[in-house]
Write an enzyme that holds these catalytic residues in place. Structure first.
Site, PDB file in Angstrom:
ATOM      1  N   MET A   1       0.834  -1.180   0.000  1.00 32.42           N
ATOM      2  CA  MET A   1       0.000   0.000   0.000  1.00 32.42           C
ATOM      3  C   MET A   1       0.875   1.239   0.000  1.00 32.42           C
ATOM      4  O   MET A   1       2.101   1.156   0.048  1.00 32.42           O
ATOM      5  CB  MET A   1      -0.931  -0.014   1.218  1.00 32.42           C
ATOM      6  CG  MET A   1      -0.245  -0.065   2.559  1.00 32.42           C
ATOM      7  SD  MET A   1      -1.449  -0.165   3.908  1.00 32.42           S
ATOM      8  CE  MET A   1      -0.372  -0.513   5.270  1.00 32.42           C
ATOM      9  N   CYS A   2       0.280   2.408  -0.048  1.00 28.80           N
ATOM     10  CA  CYS A   2       1.019   3.667  -0.009  1.00 28.80           C
ATOM     11  C   CYS A   2       1.757   3.789   1.320  1.00 28.80           C
ATOM     12  O   CYS A   2       1.535   3.013   2.246  1.00 28.80           O
ATOM     13  CB  CYS A   2       0.067   4.847  -0.170  1.00 28.80           C
ATOM     14  SG  CYS A   2      -0.988   4.750  -1.627  1.00 28.80           S
ATOM     15  N   GLN A   3       2.657   4.756   1.401  1.00 30.59           N
ATOM     16  CA  GLN A   3       3.359   4.984   2.662  1.00 30.59           C
ATOM     17  C   GLN A   3       3.259   6.444   3.066  1.00 30.59           C
ATOM     18  O   GLN A   3       3.230   7.343   2.218  1.00 30.59           O
ATOM     19  CB  GLN A   3       4.823   4.558   2.562  1.00 30.59           C
ATOM     20  CG  GLN A   3       4.967   3.050   2.419  1.00 30.59           C
ATOM     21  CD  GLN A   3       6.244   2.523   3.039  1.00 30.59           C
ATOM     22  OE1 GLN A   3       6.985   3.217   3.714  1.00 30.59           O
ATOM     23  NE2 GLN A   3       6.497   1.246   2.808  1.00 30.59           N
TER      24      GLN A   3
END
Length: 281
Positions: A1-3
């Site tokens: 996922m995004c960070q």
């Protein structure tokens, strides 16, 4: 996922050290290469830089890595797209005005079929679940307080009520700031630490860079760093609990609560109910 990467400070501080390591995850040490953004608050307003290029390739990211913009509240995001095209309007952080202040929001996770009713006051520009969540949070704040600005404790209590309701739709990890403080909510994975006097050296995980903060700080400095994955080898990072909301002010956590996410409780009792999303991978 995004960070996610957030920073809240007692005195104006630059984020070049943390961002140098964080941005490596946008194509070198990880594959979060679907856009990036970073916002630096200056009192009520902020400098916002976004790009649909990766933080490794973007000239804007190179500028941020090398130019020490000082701020007391910073939010950065590197994107791995799960919903919405790889376009500028879908790049985090997102910005809106409320109560005469800029509000900045960045999210990682994946919200399934989250399309709440919104007022005309806040409307998504792009087509991500993240921007829908941001607009909904601000709508709910206005619904409760109208156009008279509440204090930080009232905002915290409202976020503690609304955030777990949104998390029923999937993974909700976010950083939110209005320039006064920084709010962080966790469903699955966030970490935090505080750097303060007496400062120690820190060594980045993603690139061979070390800084001895005792040489570049004063006893008045204090910095809270919030990130998806720890950024350094030799510092003690605290893990958020599932459902935990923390308010950071003046470089330290000043209010914390662990909310109840009913979906997580159901999944603990019956693992077959757990929904694995792109963000979880």
């Amino acid at each position: 996922m995004c960070q996610l990467l957030g920073m809240n400070c007692a005195t104006p501080t630059d984020i070049t050290f943390s961002f140098r390591g964080f941005s490596q995850r946008a194509g070198i040490t990880s594959d979060h290469s679907d856009g990036f953004g970073i916002a630096f608050f200056e009192d009520k307003a902020c400098r916002l830089f976004v790009d649909n290029q990766s933080a490794v390739e973007s000239p804007i990211a190179e500028f941020v890595r090398n130019y020490p913009i000082k701020s007391r509240n910073v939010i950065a995001h590197i994107r791995k797209a799960t919903q919405g095209k790889i376009t500028l309007e879908n790049s985090h952080p997102f910005s809106r005005e409320l109560w005469g202040r800029q509000w900045i929001f960045a999210h990682n996770g994946d919200l399934h079929q989250f399309h709440p009713s919104l007022s005309a006051r806040f409307t998504p520009v792009g087509n991500t679940d993240s921007e829908w969540a941001f607009c909904y949070l601000l709508d709910q704040l206005v619904e409760r307080f109208g156009y008279i600005e509440p204090d930080l404790e009232q905002i915290f209590n409202t976020l503690a009520e609304i955030s777990p309701q949104i998390a029923e739709y999937g993974t909700l990890n976010f950083c939110l700031s209005n320039g006064q403080a920084l709010f962080s909510f966790n469903t699955t994975k966030l970490h935090w630490l505080v750097r303060e006097y007496p400062f120690q050296p820190a060594q980045l995980i993603d690139i061979d860079v070390e800084v001895d903060f005792s040489e570049v700080t004063t006893p008045e400095d204090r910095v809270a760093v919030i990130t998806t994955e720890p950024l350094t080898h030799n510092e003690h990072w605290h893990s958020f609990l599932p459902g935990e909301l923390i308010l950071f002010k003046d470089g330290k956590p000043v209010q914390r609560t662990v909310t109840k996410i009913e979906r997580l409780l159901r999944e603990q009792q019956d693992p077959s109910l757990k929904r694995i999303t792109k963000a979880d991978h």
